[in-house]
Design an enzyme around this catalytic site. Sequence first.
Site, PDB file in Angstrom:
ATOM      1  N   LYS A   1      23.175  -3.620  34.599  1.00  0.00           N
ATOM      2  CA  LYS A   1      23.596  -2.281  34.944  1.00  0.00           C
ATOM      3  C   LYS A   1      25.044  -2.054  34.508  1.00  0.00           C
ATOM      4  O   LYS A   1      25.495  -0.942  34.362  1.00  0.00           O
ATOM      5  CB  LYS A   1      23.522  -2.089  36.469  1.00  0.00           C
ATOM      6  CG  LYS A   1      22.168  -2.325  37.065  1.00  0.00           C
ATOM      7  CD  LYS A   1      22.259  -2.325  38.592  1.00  0.00           C
ATOM      8  CE  LYS A   1      20.900  -2.743  39.161  1.00  0.00           C
ATOM      9  NZ  LYS A   1      21.023  -3.101  40.588  1.00  0.00           N
ATOM     10  N   GLY A   2      25.761  -3.166  34.318  1.00  0.00           N
ATOM     11  CA  GLY A   2      27.204  -3.086  34.111  1.00  0.00           C
ATOM     12  C   GLY A   2      27.665  -2.247  32.936  1.00  0.00           C
ATOM     13  O   GLY A   2      28.710  -1.622  32.997  1.00  0.00           O
TER      14      GLY A   2
ATOM     15  N   ASP B   1      31.750 -13.253  29.161  1.00  0.00           N
ATOM     16  CA  ASP B   1      32.395 -14.325  29.911  1.00  0.00           C
ATOM     17  C   ASP B   1      32.068 -15.641  29.189  1.00  0.00           C
ATOM     18  O   ASP B   1      32.698 -15.971  28.188  1.00  0.00           O
ATOM     19  CB  ASP B   1      31.832 -14.240  31.343  1.00  0.00           C
ATOM     20  CG  ASP B   1      32.437 -15.242  32.309  1.00  0.00           C
ATOM     21  OD1 ASP B   1      33.508 -15.766  32.029  1.00  0.00           O
ATOM     22  OD2 ASP B   1      31.815 -15.502  33.352  1.00  0.00           O
TER      23      ASP B   1
ATOM     24  N   LYS C   1      36.580 -12.224  28.248  1.00  0.00           N
ATOM     25  CA  LYS C   1      37.322 -13.353  28.833  1.00  0.00           C
ATOM     26  C   LYS C   1      37.206 -14.510  27.845  1.00  0.00           C
ATOM     27  O   LYS C   1      36.363 -15.383  28.015  1.00  0.00           O
ATOM     28  CB  LYS C   1      36.674 -13.794  30.155  1.00  0.00           C
ATOM     29  CG  LYS C   1      36.861 -12.880  31.328  1.00  0.00           C
ATOM     30  CD  LYS C   1      36.195 -13.528  32.544  1.00  0.00           C
ATOM     31  CE  LYS C   1      36.250 -12.671  33.770  1.00  0.00           C
ATOM     32  NZ  LYS C   1      35.436 -13.238  34.873  1.00  0.00           N
TER      33      LYS C   1
ATOM     34  N   VAL D   1      36.629  -9.825  37.959  1.00  0.00           N
ATOM     35  CA  VAL D   1      37.031  -8.416  37.961  1.00  0.00           C
ATOM     36  C   VAL D   1      35.856  -7.498  38.330  1.00  0.00           C
ATOM     37  O   VAL D   1      34.693  -7.860  38.140  1.00  0.00           O
ATOM     38  CB  VAL D   1      37.614  -7.996  36.585  1.00  0.00           C
ATOM     39  CG1 VAL D   1      38.964  -8.635  36.353  1.00  0.00           C
ATOM     40  CG2 VAL D   1      36.659  -8.332  35.446  1.00  0.00           C
TER      41      VAL D   1
ATOM     42  N   ASP E   1      30.367  -5.407  39.021  1.00  0.00           N
ATOM     43  CA  ASP E   1      30.162  -5.458  40.467  1.00  0.00           C
ATOM     44  C   ASP E   1      30.558  -6.788  41.082  1.00  0.00           C
ATOM     45  O   ASP E   1      30.623  -7.823  40.401  1.00  0.00           O
ATOM     46  CB  ASP E   1      28.687  -5.228  40.796  1.00  0.00           C
ATOM     47  CG  ASP E   1      27.823  -6.443  40.414  1.00  0.00           C
ATOM     48  OD1 ASP E   1      27.845  -6.829  39.224  1.00  0.00           O
ATOM     49  OD2 ASP E   1      27.159  -7.009  41.297  1.00  0.00           O
TER      50      ASP E   1
HETATM   51  P1  IMP Z   1      28.102 -14.512  30.412  1.00  0.00           P
HETATM   52  O1  IMP Z   1      26.683 -14.807  30.067  1.00  0.00           O
HETATM   53  O2  IMP Z   1      28.761 -15.655  31.137  1.00  0.00           O
HETATM   54  O3  IMP Z   1      28.932 -14.015  29.265  1.00  0.00           O
HETATM   55  O4  IMP Z   1      28.042 -13.443  31.556  1.00  0.00           O
HETATM   56  C1  IMP Z   1      28.095 -12.132  31.348  1.00  0.00           C
HETATM   57  C2  IMP Z   1      27.708 -11.405  32.607  1.00  0.00           C
HETATM   58  O5  IMP Z   1      28.248 -12.036  33.790  1.00  0.00           O
HETATM   59  C3  IMP Z   1      28.303 -10.037  32.573  1.00  0.00           C
HETATM   60  O6  IMP Z   1      27.460  -9.132  31.913  1.00  0.00           O
HETATM   61  C4  IMP Z   1      28.492  -9.748  34.050  1.00  0.00           C
HETATM   62  O7  IMP Z   1      27.296  -9.213  34.569  1.00  0.00           O
HETATM   63  C5  IMP Z   1      28.770 -11.081  34.672  1.00  0.00           C
HETATM   64  N1  IMP Z   1      30.229 -11.325  34.839  1.00  0.00           N
HETATM   65  C6  IMP Z   1      30.982 -12.219  34.173  1.00  0.00           C
HETATM   66  N2  IMP Z   1      32.264 -12.154  34.566  1.00  0.00           N
HETATM   67  C7  IMP Z   1      32.324 -11.186  35.520  1.00  0.00           C
HETATM   68  C8  IMP Z   1      33.400 -10.640  36.302  1.00  0.00           C
HETATM   69  O8  IMP Z   1      34.578 -11.003  36.238  1.00  0.00           O
HETATM   70  N3  IMP Z   1      33.040  -9.632  37.153  1.00  0.00           N
HETATM   71  C9  IMP Z   1      31.770  -9.170  37.273  1.00  0.00           C
HETATM   72  N4  IMP Z   1      30.751  -9.653  36.549  1.00  0.00           N
HETATM   73  C10 IMP Z   1      31.016 -10.656  35.684  1.00  0.00           C
HETATM   74 MG    MG Z   2      26.515  -7.357  32.369  1.00  0.00          MG
END
Ligand code: IMP
Ligand code: MG
Length: 173
Positions: A41-42, A101, A129, A151, A157
Site C-alpha cells: 500500500k505504501g 531497504d 536506505k 520512517v 506505516d
Molecule cells: P525491502 O525488501 O527490505 O527493501 O523492504 C521494502 C519494504 O519494507 C518497503 O516497501 C516497506 O514496506 C518496508 N519498510 C522498509 N523500511 C521501512 C521503514 O523505515 N518504514 C516503513 N516501512 C519500511
Molecule cells: Mg512497500
Amino acid sequence: MAEKVKVMISKEEVAGRIAEIAAAISAEYEGRYLHMICVLKGGVFFMTELSKHLTVPCSLDFMSVSSYGNAMKSSGKIEVLKDLDEPIEGRDVLVVEDIIDSGRTLSYLLEMLKDRSPKSLKLCTLLDKPECRVADVHVDYTGFQVPDVFVVGYGLDYQQKYRNLPFIGVVEL
Ligand code: IMP
Ligand code: MG
C-alpha cells in the site's frame, strides 16, 4: 501506547522533490506513454502525487506483495497477494515504491516483471536506505536517501498507522 513521530523531511520538501522527479520522468519519457506500477500500500501516496505532475500520458496499475517480515524488517520471502490487472508486454513500465531497504522485495519483483517482456522497466522510489541493501537493485529515480532508521508517513506505516502523514517522520518508541 502512543509513539511519537518526529519530522525528518517536511511536507514542503517532499512535495518539492516529487515535482522535480516528475519533471525528470516527463523529460525522459517525452513522446511515449508511461505505464506506472505501484506496490501497495505504501507506494500509493507517492505514485498518485507523482502522476499529477507528469506531462506525458500515463496509466496506473497496482500490485500487492507480502514480504513475511515482522513490523520493522522484511525477511526475503515474497508472495504476490494481488497481481496486476493488465499485461505489461511491450509497454514502458515504471515501478513506483515507497522505500527500498534490503532491496529483497524489489529485486524479486523486478525479475518477475522482466519475465513479462515490458519494452522498458525502470524503478522510482521516494526513499532509499542504501546502507541496508542486501539484494542488488538498480534505482533509476530516488526522492531522498535516508539513514537506517524506521520512517513513517507519505505511505509508510508502523503497524498500519501513519501512512496518511504528509511528511516523512521517525517513530520514537
Ligand atoms: P525491502 O525488501 O527490505 O527493501 O523492504 C521494502 C519494504 O519494507 C518497503 O516497501 C516497506 O514496506 C518496508 N519498510 C522498509 N523500511 C521501512 C521503514 O523505515 N518504514 C516503513 N516501512 C519500511
Ligand atoms: Mg512497500
